[in-house]
Design a protein around this motif. Structure first.
Motif: not given
Lengths: 484, 484
Positions: B262-266, B271-276, B299-308
């Motif tokens: 939660k802290e990371l998202i906040a 600070f206006g960065f994105y998360i991968l 906050e719609n900051r996360v790019f989520y990647i799922k590997s199979f």
């Protein structure tokens, strides 16, 4: 483009996408988001935005015009009608109400129709690979590709083109587009210059631009690029890379003369640039088999990309690179961080198909199918096309490049003939700056051979009407290149 | 590296690659290309150069040492022996003569062995897809992926993680590595900063560097990254992107606490960065099912990647992205010029497997297999590992991160235990600068469950010997983080 973010498309709906887009734009007009006289976005931009084909947008814009919501001005774009007609407020329900025919003659699409794919051969091959290799068919592969396949491709290059390649310099990629992207990553840095043929394949331009490269266009003539223009632009600033399709070019169908091929190699050595040869369908020759530029590459300046999308099937997502040996290491590294490796299963199936020669049988079959279409198409164009329209007969491949007289724009012709169910590819699409072009591409990929002649008759008739309708525009004959 | 260009490897030869490399280096010494006292290239560099696993190079170097051609100095590398022994001139013939055992206990490899792959399910599914769709299975797909699959993935995200995703923001990619590459292309420009966990997955770092990005490491603690360090480095210069594996991290196995998530998202919002977020195996949980960071992403900051690759099979080359909706357009464009689209056939098969639930059955099966291995591994490490070696028990996934006391290097331990047939992954590999690390990764992916306990007993014994042998090196206990 912010005004268009609320557009929602339902790709599962039976309602065609262009009608959905039309309806959404009408909604935006009624909501006052789009204002009378406002210019609509460029076709390609809205197409990318909505993730649809450019043609879908063209159709949507045409429908807006037809229904009185918009007006198109030659060479400057489509605008919201300043005074909306009362009748235009009626909601549009479905395709038939719109009196727009379905596409009857698809001369635009470049991809080969599914009925030509070797599905049964693939199916029996994949079952054998799975029985033979079990889970190993799904393990990680080496980045440069499944070694036996690279050996098969080495053999293929020698057998078909007498190119003595080493499998160490062969890299399997997920289609030609990935090949272009990988070579761009390996070679290009911000500010580098890339020369491209004009017109050219836009997907390559996008990959170069993504590396921050500057694009310089070189005019294409009937036997390859304009060598004087090339030399002059090299002297101004040599490129890092020259991107070319030397045989049956997309979109023009043009092939380089042997002399131009040799001159190009010599220039690349003299001025220290590399050549990216995109072999998208050398195998679809209809008379003499042409040699790839790579076959002349004694200087090791050519990065060769072979696509299997046109000659086998696009969904396989396989192609390969043959690169100068000094670059084999960096190419493998770039492939690794791009997507680790291409599907090992598909590589094993392709390997089996090449080893057991069913691949070659399929090539022969496809070549025979398209030779027949090419003969019909060539005869039909010669017979029906009105004389102000120029074209030259390709020696292979799927594309014909036709040019209207100067002052006429293919995008307007496109918009006219689509209503009659004829689908052509406006030339604008093939110039990096999307400039309005009098030329357009016809493809024999999709249209059934029985319909070619009828389609060209219809198209020729429509062109005659079009030329009459726009005959008030003066035609300048001077300095006119049939390819610009 | 120019001295090594003449090295030729025959990957079809029964002679192991490391022996071939050893022989080639001996040749270079004898030819006077490599000089006494000269430093050999860093392991990873030569590995990349020769396109082999780093471990192969380590083995080759160890063999050079054993045979008296080279000497390794702790922390500074491997050097050609200044005074070559006479006996070292004897040519090396084969593996057994070298008295080096085969790998008996593979605790290094991260990929799941082929016998766990659902080959039969895949085979019956692919035959049904081919019978159902024929050639259409091989036609071009839309760049974001086969629409029914994206719908299935939307359902999967909700069913498994209660993430309400729209298929419009789901993009099918050819594996997680391509996902990282595509997001890098869409987001990163030359000079941008990317924060990564330290240690982290090196394939991601390579993709970021290819865009000209600057890499900044943030120390990983037992419950996620060090928040103080993160904040201090953000204040110095906020990143464009933060790359993280919040659950069962590679290589440490660490999971973030809910609070840190939660802290990371906040912070990303502030600070206006994105998360991968790289979800490489969230599904392999052994107690509580952890939520992806994306599940907290209001906050719609996360790019989520799922590997199979870990939970299904790597050779399928499929994964997907869930991206903030503002980026869906650019991601589709980047995917297009990267490789047009991922294999439509594989997408159709995966879609069928998800719809018919065989995918979920397989997940359950794989989770049960690894839960059992994890229990054995955890018990065994607790029982056998000498006390100066630290580790924490992961809550899921395949990896354990063990740390030797300060002053000892895992690369030396690696070189020692490989001779006994035990294969571990030195920590150096997981730091962007490849710095010598006391830590190493053990994986339960490949080793059969019956062999885990025996392997850990052997390894523990070897570690005791190793610690004794190097016990002259003083151990500083202060400021020691078990993860550095």
């Amino acid at each position: 483009m912010d005004k268009f973010v609320s557009i929602q498309l339902d790709r599962n709906s039976p309602e065609p996408l262009y009608v959905q887009i039309y309806e959404e734009i009408v909604r935006l007009i009624k909501e006052g988001v789009l204002l009378p006289g406002e210019k609509l976005p460029p076709i390609r931009k809205l197409a990318a935005n909505l993730k649809v084909n450019t043609v879908t947008i063209v159709n949507a814009y045409k429908l807006l015009e037809k229904e009185g919501y918009a007006v198109s001005r030659v060479g400057s774009g489509t605008f919201i009608q300043s005074h909306l007609k009362e009748s235009a407020d009626l909601p549009v329900k479905n395709d038939s109400e719109l009196e727009i025919d379905k596409i009857r003659f698809d001369f635009a699409t470049a991809s080969v129709p599914p009925e030509y794919f070797p599905v049964e051969i693939f199916k029996s091959s994949i079952i054998r690979v799975l029985d033979r290799d079990g889970g190993y068919a799904f393990a990680y592969n080496e980045s440069p590709g499944f070694l036996p396949l690279r050996q098969s491709l080495e053999d293929f290059l020698y057998e078909e083109y007498k190119i003595k390649a080493s499998r160490d310099n062969i890299h399997v990629v997920s289609g030609a587009q990935q090949g272009i992207d990988i070579i761009s990553k390996a070679l290009l840095d911000y500010g580098d210059t890339v020369f491209v043929e004009s017109p050219t394949y836009p997907g390559a331009v996008d990959a170069f631009k993504s590396r921050g490269a500057k694009i310089v266009e070189i005019t294409l003539r009937d036997d390859g690029i304009d060598m004087e223009e090339l030399l002059s632009k090299i002297r101004s600033k040599p490129p890092k890379l020259f991107y070319t399709m030397p045989n049956f070019q997309n979109p023009t169908g043009i092939s380089y003369s042997e002399q131009k091929k040799k001159e190009l190699i010599a220039l690349s050595k003299k001025f220290g640039f590399y050549i990216l040869e995109d072999d998208h369908m050398n195998d679809l020759y209809y008379s003499e088999k042409p040699l790839p530029l790579k076959a002349y590459d004694e200087e090791n300046r050519v990065f060769y990309i072979k696509s299997f999308s046109k000659i086998l099937m696009p969904g396989l997502r396989l192609g390969f690179l043959l690169v100068p040996s000094d670059f084999s290491e960096i190419i493998a590294e770039v492939k690794y961080f791009s997507d680790i490796a291409s599907s090992g299963l598909n590589q094993r199936v392709l390997d089996l198909m090449i080893r057991e020669k069913s691949f070659y049988d399929h090539l022969t079959k496809i070549r025979r199918i398209y030779l027949e279409k090419w003969e019909i198409m060539t005869d039909s164009l010669k017979k029906h096309l009105p004389s102000p329209v120029t074209f030259s007969v390709p020696k292979g491949g799927l594309f014909y490049w036709l040019c209207l007289p100067e002052g006429f724009y293919s995008m307007n012709l496109y918009a006219g003939v689509i209503k009659k169910g004829i689908f052509i590819m406006p030339g604008d699409y093939f110039y990096p700056d999307q400039k309005p072009s009098p030329c357009f591409r016809l493809s024999i990929a999709q249209v059934p051979k029985e319909m070619i002649n009828e389609g060209i008759e219809y198209l020729s008739h429509a062109i005659r009407e079009f030329l009459k309708e726009f005959s008030f525009i003066p035609i300048k004959k001077s300095n006119y290149s049939p390819l610009l």
